[in-house]
Design a protein around this motif. Sequence first.
Motif, PDB file in Angstrom:
ATOM      1  N   LEU A 158      43.923  27.470   3.002  1.00  0.00           N
ATOM      2  CA  LEU A 158      44.700  26.239   3.128  1.00  0.00           C
ATOM      3  C   LEU A 158      45.028  25.954   4.591  1.00  0.00           C
ATOM      4  O   LEU A 158      44.914  24.811   5.052  1.00  0.00           O
ATOM      5  CB  LEU A 158      45.983  26.352   2.313  1.00  0.00           C
ATOM      6  CG  LEU A 158      46.769  25.076   2.025  1.00  0.00           C
ATOM      7  CD1 LEU A 158      45.889  24.028   1.355  1.00  0.00           C
ATOM      8  CD2 LEU A 158      47.975  25.392   1.158  1.00  0.00           C
TER       9      LEU A 158
ATOM     10  N   ALA B 283      41.822  24.666   6.269  1.00  0.00           N
ATOM     11  CA  ALA B 283      41.466  23.302   5.863  1.00  0.00           C
ATOM     12  C   ALA B 283      42.409  22.275   6.481  1.00  0.00           C
ATOM     13  O   ALA B 283      41.977  21.225   6.972  1.00  0.00           O
ATOM     14  CB  ALA B 283      41.478  23.200   4.347  1.00  0.00           C
ATOM     15  N   LEU B 284      43.703  22.567   6.470  1.00  0.00           N
ATOM     16  CA  LEU B 284      44.675  21.622   7.003  1.00  0.00           C
ATOM     17  C   LEU B 284      44.548  21.459   8.511  1.00  0.00           C
ATOM     18  O   LEU B 284      44.518  20.338   9.029  1.00  0.00           O
ATOM     19  CB  LEU B 284      46.091  22.072   6.634  1.00  0.00           C
ATOM     20  CG  LEU B 284      46.491  21.896   5.167  1.00  0.00           C
ATOM     21  CD1 LEU B 284      47.766  22.662   4.857  1.00  0.00           C
ATOM     22  CD2 LEU B 284      46.670  20.421   4.836  1.00  0.00           C
ATOM     23  N   THR B 285      44.463  22.555   9.222  1.00  0.00           N
ATOM     24  CA  THR B 285      44.353  22.455  10.682  1.00  0.00           C
ATOM     25  C   THR B 285      43.047  21.796  11.088  1.00  0.00           C
ATOM     26  O   THR B 285      42.978  21.122  12.121  1.00  0.00           O
ATOM     27  CB  THR B 285      44.474  23.835  11.347  1.00  0.00           C
ATOM     28  OG1 THR B 285      43.487  24.730  10.796  1.00  0.00           O
ATOM     29  CG2 THR B 285      45.868  24.424  11.139  1.00  0.00           C
TER      30      THR B 285
ATOM     31  N   GLN C 234      41.879  19.302   9.783  1.00  0.00           N
ATOM     32  CA  GLN C 234      42.119  17.858   9.679  1.00  0.00           C
ATOM     33  C   GLN C 234      43.335  17.434  10.510  1.00  0.00           C
ATOM     34  O   GLN C 234      43.908  16.363  10.282  1.00  0.00           O
ATOM     35  CB  GLN C 234      42.319  17.466   8.223  1.00  0.00           C
ATOM     36  CG  GLN C 234      41.076  17.603   7.369  1.00  0.00           C
ATOM     37  CD  GLN C 234      39.972  16.646   7.809  1.00  0.00           C
ATOM     38  OE1 GLN C 234      40.223  15.498   8.172  1.00  0.00           O
ATOM     39  NE2 GLN C 234      38.735  17.124   7.797  1.00  0.00           N
TER      40      GLN C 234
ATOM     41  N   MET D  34      50.407  23.909   9.369  1.00  0.00           N
ATOM     42  CA  MET D  34      50.966  24.394   8.111  1.00  0.00           C
ATOM     43  C   MET D  34      51.934  25.532   8.380  1.00  0.00           C
ATOM     44  O   MET D  34      51.610  26.477   9.110  1.00  0.00           O
ATOM     45  CB  MET D  34      49.884  24.887   7.153  1.00  0.00           C
ATOM     46  CG  MET D  34      50.471  25.304   5.800  1.00  0.00           C
ATOM     47  SD  MET D  34      49.258  25.928   4.615  1.00  0.00           S
ATOM     48  CE  MET D  34      49.076  27.618   5.173  1.00  0.00           C
TER      49      MET D  34
ATOM     50  N   ALA E  12      41.958  24.348  -1.457  1.00  0.00           N
ATOM     51  CA  ALA E  12      42.396  23.918  -0.130  1.00  0.00           C
ATOM     52  C   ALA E  12      41.779  22.581   0.254  1.00  0.00           C
ATOM     53  O   ALA E  12      42.440  21.711   0.835  1.00  0.00           O
ATOM     54  CB  ALA E  12      42.044  24.985   0.904  1.00  0.00           C
ATOM     55  N   LYS E  13      40.502  22.399  -0.072  1.00  0.00           N
ATOM     56  CA  LYS E  13      39.822  21.145   0.271  1.00  0.00           C
ATOM     57  C   LYS E  13      40.408  19.968  -0.508  1.00  0.00           C
ATOM     58  O   LYS E  13      40.637  18.888   0.055  1.00  0.00           O
ATOM     59  CB  LYS E  13      38.323  21.248   0.000  1.00  0.00           C
ATOM     60  CG  LYS E  13      37.540  20.005   0.437  1.00  0.00           C
ATOM     61  CD  LYS E  13      36.054  20.162   0.188  1.00  0.00           C
ATOM     62  CE  LYS E  13      35.274  18.987   0.779  1.00  0.00           C
ATOM     63  NZ  LYS E  13      35.733  17.676   0.257  1.00  0.00           N
TER      64      LYS E  13
ATOM     65  N   THR F 251      43.869  19.143   0.916  1.00  0.00           N
ATOM     66  CA  THR F 251      43.789  18.561   2.248  1.00  0.00           C
ATOM     67  C   THR F 251      43.212  17.150   2.201  1.00  0.00           C
ATOM     68  O   THR F 251      43.733  16.238   2.864  1.00  0.00           O
ATOM     69  CB  THR F 251      42.906  19.451   3.149  1.00  0.00           C
ATOM     70  OG1 THR F 251      43.491  20.758   3.234  1.00  0.00           O
ATOM     71  CG2 THR F 251      42.809  18.864   4.555  1.00  0.00           C
ATOM     72  N   ASP F 252      42.164  16.960   1.407  1.00  0.00           N
ATOM     73  CA  ASP F 252      41.569  15.617   1.287  1.00  0.00           C
ATOM     74  C   ASP F 252      42.596  14.620   0.772  1.00  0.00           C
ATOM     75  O   ASP F 252      42.656  13.464   1.247  1.00  0.00           O
ATOM     76  CB  ASP F 252      40.359  15.647   0.371  1.00  0.00           C
ATOM     77  CG  ASP F 252      39.152  16.315   0.999  1.00  0.00           C
ATOM     78  OD1 ASP F 252      39.169  16.547   2.226  1.00  0.00           O
ATOM     79  OD2 ASP F 252      38.182  16.598   0.278  1.00  0.00           O
TER      80      ASP F 252
END
Length: 308
Positions: free
Chosen positions: A52, A55-57, A59, A63, A298-299, A302-303
Amino acid sequence: MNLEFVSLLATDNVKLPGLLYTPDKPTKKAAVWLHGMGDNGIFYSPTRINALGSALTGQGIAMLAFNNRGAHESKKLRISDETLPEEDQIIQGGTHFELIAESVYDIDGVADWLKEKGFEELYLLGHSTGANKICAYHVRAKHNHFRKYVLAGPGDDVGLFFGELGPKRFWQALQYAAKSADTEPLRLMPKYTGMHPFSVRAAWDILNPDGAYNSFPFYEATTERLGKKPLFEEYKQIDRPTLVIFGSEDQYAITAGGADKALEILMRETSNSQLKQTDFELVDGADHSFHEHEAEFAKQVTDWLVHG
C-alpha cells in the motif's frame, strides 16, 4: 519512496509508534492507515502495508500507518505528561482494554501531526475493526480533516461473537459486562463467559448491540435483531466520498452470507444515507487480510483515491 519510523501523540497524550511513507517528490496528500483488532498492528502485516505504501507514494500520496492504542491484545502505553506521577504515565492498552470511541483521540492526534508536517489533503483508510473506527470517529469528531474514507473488510463483531459464543453465553457475558463496566472496568471477564481475557469495559463495548462498536450489523440485517438502535446508524451518517472494499473470500463476512452479500447490504443501506459518493469493490480471491492479494488491494485503493 522514503520510509521513516515516527512517534506520535494522541490528543490525550498517549504515545503511539508509526511508519511514514513519502514519495521522492514533495506532496501535500497523505493517507492514514487504521489497523484492526489485536495483533493486526502495522508491524505485523509488512507485505500489505509495504504494498500500500509503495502504490500510494507511486501516485504522489504519502502514507502514515501507525499502531493505535488497540494494537496487540494487551499492551502498556505511556502518556507523555511529565506533570503526572510516574505510575500514572503508564496505562493499559490493547484490544482487551480499549474502547472504540477512544479512537477519536488517536485519529485526531495523527491528523494534527500530519497537518503540522505540511500535509493538507488527508484520507482515512481502515481495515476490519479499523473500518468500524472510521464510523465511530466520523460521528464524534469535532474537527474532521479527512476528505475521503476507505472501509476495507468492515466487520460485524457483535454478530461474530454471537455466533461464536452462542445465544446463552453471549447474553450472559453481556449482562456480566453491563453490571461491572462502570465499577470495575479493567477487571478481566470470567472464563465461563467466553470473553476472557477481555476487560469488562472492552467486552461491554464489543458485545453491546446498541453500542458504538456495532457499525456493520450484518447478522441483524439478515437473521434477527439483537439490539434496538437503527441498523448501520453510524455508517449512514458518513457524508464524504467512501470506498467499501472486501476480499471476495472474506471469512469474517459470514454473518452477511459472504462478501458479495455484505456489499449488497451496504449498497442498499447507502441508498438511504448521507453519502455523497460511495463505491464498492471486491478483490477477487482475497481473504479478510487480502493475503497473497496485497498488490491488487493496494492498486484498487490507490486508483480509487486518485480517480474516485
